[in-house]
Design a protein around this motif. Sequence first.
Motif, PDB file in Angstrom:
ATOM      1  N   LEU A   1      -6.837   4.295  -5.817  1.00 58.24           N
ATOM      2  CA  LEU A   1      -8.037   4.999  -5.395  1.00 58.24           C
ATOM      3  C   LEU A   1      -7.699   6.471  -5.209  1.00 58.24           C
ATOM      4  O   LEU A   1      -6.856   6.814  -4.384  1.00 58.24           O
ATOM      5  N   GLU A   2      -8.362   7.321  -5.966  1.00 63.63           N
ATOM      6  CA  GLU A   2      -8.160   8.759  -5.818  1.00 63.63           C
ATOM      7  C   GLU A   2      -8.748   9.217  -4.483  1.00 63.63           C
ATOM      8  O   GLU A   2      -9.772   8.686  -4.028  1.00 63.63           O
ATOM      9  N   ALA A   3      -8.133  10.202  -3.866  1.00 65.78           N
ATOM     10  CA  ALA A   3      -8.532  10.671  -2.547  1.00 65.78           C
ATOM     11  C   ALA A   3      -9.997  11.101  -2.493  1.00 65.78           C
ATOM     12  O   ALA A   3     -10.663  10.903  -1.481  1.00 65.78           O
ATOM     13  N   GLY A   4     -10.519  11.661  -3.551  1.00 66.81           N
ATOM     14  CA  GLY A   4     -11.903  12.107  -3.566  1.00 66.81           C
ATOM     15  C   GLY A   4     -12.915  10.996  -3.363  1.00 66.81           C
ATOM     16  O   GLY A   4     -14.050  11.241  -2.979  1.00 66.81           O
ATOM     17  N   TYR A   5     -12.507   9.749  -3.594  1.00 66.02           N
ATOM     18  CA  TYR A   5     -13.414   8.620  -3.424  1.00 66.02           C
ATOM     19  C   TYR A   5     -13.575   8.192  -1.981  1.00 66.02           C
ATOM     20  O   TYR A   5     -14.506   7.478  -1.644  1.00 66.02           O
ATOM     21  N   PHE A   6     -12.636   8.564  -1.093  1.00 67.61           N
ATOM     22  CA  PHE A   6     -12.719   8.064   0.276  1.00 67.61           C
ATOM     23  C   PHE A   6     -12.418   9.080   1.360  1.00 67.61           C
ATOM     24  O   PHE A   6     -12.734   8.828   2.510  1.00 67.61           O
ATOM     25  N   ASN A   7     -11.854  10.238   1.065  1.00 67.74           N
ATOM     26  CA  ASN A   7     -11.470  11.177   2.110  1.00 67.74           C
ATOM     27  C   ASN A   7     -12.646  11.739   2.910  1.00 67.74           C
ATOM     28  O   ASN A   7     -12.508  11.988   4.090  1.00 67.74           O
ATOM     29  N   LYS A   8     -13.793  11.954   2.324  1.00 68.51           N
ATOM     30  CA  LYS A   8     -14.897  12.580   3.037  1.00 68.51           C
ATOM     31  C   LYS A   8     -15.668  11.611   3.926  1.00 68.51           C
ATOM     32  O   LYS A   8     -15.941  11.909   5.076  1.00 68.51           O
ATOM     33  N   VAL A   9     -16.050  10.463   3.395  1.00 73.30           N
ATOM     34  CA  VAL A   9     -16.918   9.563   4.163  1.00 73.30           C
ATOM     35  C   VAL A   9     -16.405   8.123   4.227  1.00 73.30           C
ATOM     36  O   VAL A   9     -17.090   7.248   4.715  1.00 73.30           O
TER      37      VAL A   9
ATOM     38  N   VAL B   1       0.867  -1.174   0.000  1.00 66.67           N
ATOM     39  CA  VAL B   1       0.000   0.000   0.000  1.00 66.67           C
ATOM     40  C   VAL B   1       0.903   1.223   0.000  1.00 66.67           C
ATOM     41  O   VAL B   1       1.784   1.346   0.843  1.00 66.67           O
ATOM     42  N   ARG B   2       0.677   2.116  -0.967  1.00 68.60           N
ATOM     43  CA  ARG B   2       1.493   3.323  -1.087  1.00 68.60           C
ATOM     44  C   ARG B   2       0.612   4.553  -1.223  1.00 68.60           C
ATOM     45  O   ARG B   2      -0.480   4.483  -1.773  1.00 68.60           O
ATOM     46  N   ALA B   3       1.115   5.670  -0.734  1.00 68.30           N
ATOM     47  CA  ALA B   3       0.483   6.962  -0.988  1.00 68.30           C
ATOM     48  C   ALA B   3       1.070   7.494  -2.286  1.00 68.30           C
ATOM     49  O   ALA B   3       2.251   7.300  -2.577  1.00 68.30           O
ATOM     50  N   VAL B   4       0.222   8.144  -3.080  1.00 69.77           N
ATOM     51  CA  VAL B   4       0.649   8.704  -4.356  1.00 69.77           C
ATOM     52  C   VAL B   4       0.213  10.166  -4.390  1.00 69.77           C
ATOM     53  O   VAL B   4      -0.943  10.473  -4.123  1.00 69.77           O
ATOM     54  N   GLY B   5       1.140  11.043  -4.714  1.00 65.49           N
ATOM     55  CA  GLY B   5       0.805  12.462  -4.798  1.00 65.49           C
ATOM     56  C   GLY B   5       1.828  13.312  -4.068  1.00 65.49           C
ATOM     57  O   GLY B   5       2.873  12.813  -3.616  1.00 65.49           O
ATOM     58  N   HIS B   6       1.526  14.582  -3.941  1.00 62.35           N
ATOM     59  CA  HIS B   6       2.439  15.547  -3.328  1.00 62.35           C
ATOM     60  C   HIS B   6       2.831  15.121  -1.909  1.00 62.35           C
ATOM     61  O   HIS B   6       1.986  14.842  -1.079  1.00 62.35           O
ATOM     62  N   GLY B   7       4.124  15.047  -1.658  1.00 54.88           N
ATOM     63  CA  GLY B   7       4.642  14.725  -0.335  1.00 54.88           C
ATOM     64  C   GLY B   7       4.659  13.248   0.013  1.00 54.88           C
ATOM     65  O   GLY B   7       5.006  12.882   1.129  1.00 54.88           O
ATOM     66  N   ALA B   8       4.284  12.387  -0.929  1.00 55.02           N
ATOM     67  CA  ALA B   8       4.247  10.944  -0.644  1.00 55.02           C
ATOM     68  C   ALA B   8       5.659  10.369  -0.578  1.00 55.02           C
ATOM     69  O   ALA B   8       6.535  10.739  -1.359  1.00 55.02           O
ATOM     70  N   SER B   9       5.854   9.444   0.331  1.00 56.41           N
ATOM     71  CA  SER B   9       7.130   8.760   0.483  1.00 56.41           C
ATOM     72  C   SER B   9       7.285   7.710  -0.616  1.00 56.41           C
ATOM     73  O   SER B   9       6.306   7.185  -1.139  1.00 56.41           O
ATOM     74  N   SER B  10       8.519   7.381  -0.932  1.00 52.86           N
ATOM     75  CA  SER B  10       8.764   6.305  -1.906  1.00 52.86           C
ATOM     76  C   SER B  10       8.622   4.934  -1.245  1.00 52.86           C
ATOM     77  O   SER B  10       8.537   3.921  -1.931  1.00 52.86           O
ATOM     78  N   GLU B  11       8.571   4.906   0.075  1.00 52.37           N
ATOM     79  CA  GLU B  11       8.427   3.647   0.808  1.00 52.37           C
ATOM     80  C   GLU B  11       6.948   3.289   0.962  1.00 52.37           C
ATOM     81  O   GLU B  11       6.099   4.158   1.093  1.00 52.37           O
ATOM     82  N   PRO B  12       6.622   1.992   0.980  1.00 58.67           N
ATOM     83  CA  PRO B  12       5.231   1.590   1.192  1.00 58.67           C
ATOM     84  C   PRO B  12       4.745   1.993   2.585  1.00 58.67           C
ATOM     85  O   PRO B  12       5.521   2.016   3.540  1.00 58.67           O
TER      86      PRO B  12
END
Length: 121
Positions: free
Chosen positions: A110-118, A49-60
């Motif tokens: 999964l784009e953040a808009g799909y899960f960040n709010k609810v 599982v990785r974060a993708v986008g501004h400020g994301a680490s290269s590590e899982p």
Amino acid sequence: MNCCSSETTGTIEKIPVESEGGYTVLIVGARGIRNTDWITGKPDCYCEVRAVGHGASSEPLFVTKVLDNTLQPIWREEASLPAYKKKQALQFKIFDKDLTGSDYLGKVELEAGYFNKVGFN
């Protein structure tokens, strides 16, 4: 990949959107995996599982255990992701663990808009 449901029981469970340590994910399983070990059996699968986008680490952010010899791994592993930052996408990559390294099998993002709010189920 499935998110937050169980094919064996037919139930859907809601997981917390945010815990005290950040976001929580439940990695249930994967299907439709290609067989990269056609001579020796089936792949030994794990998920990063990785974060993708501004400020994301290269590590899982999290790595599941390796499930041996399967085309339909079921992990059912839950993880807190304290390093995840809002507005980053979450990427789930599946690999086949071998003695000499790992083979990439596929991913879903999964784009953040799909899960960040609810949350997302």
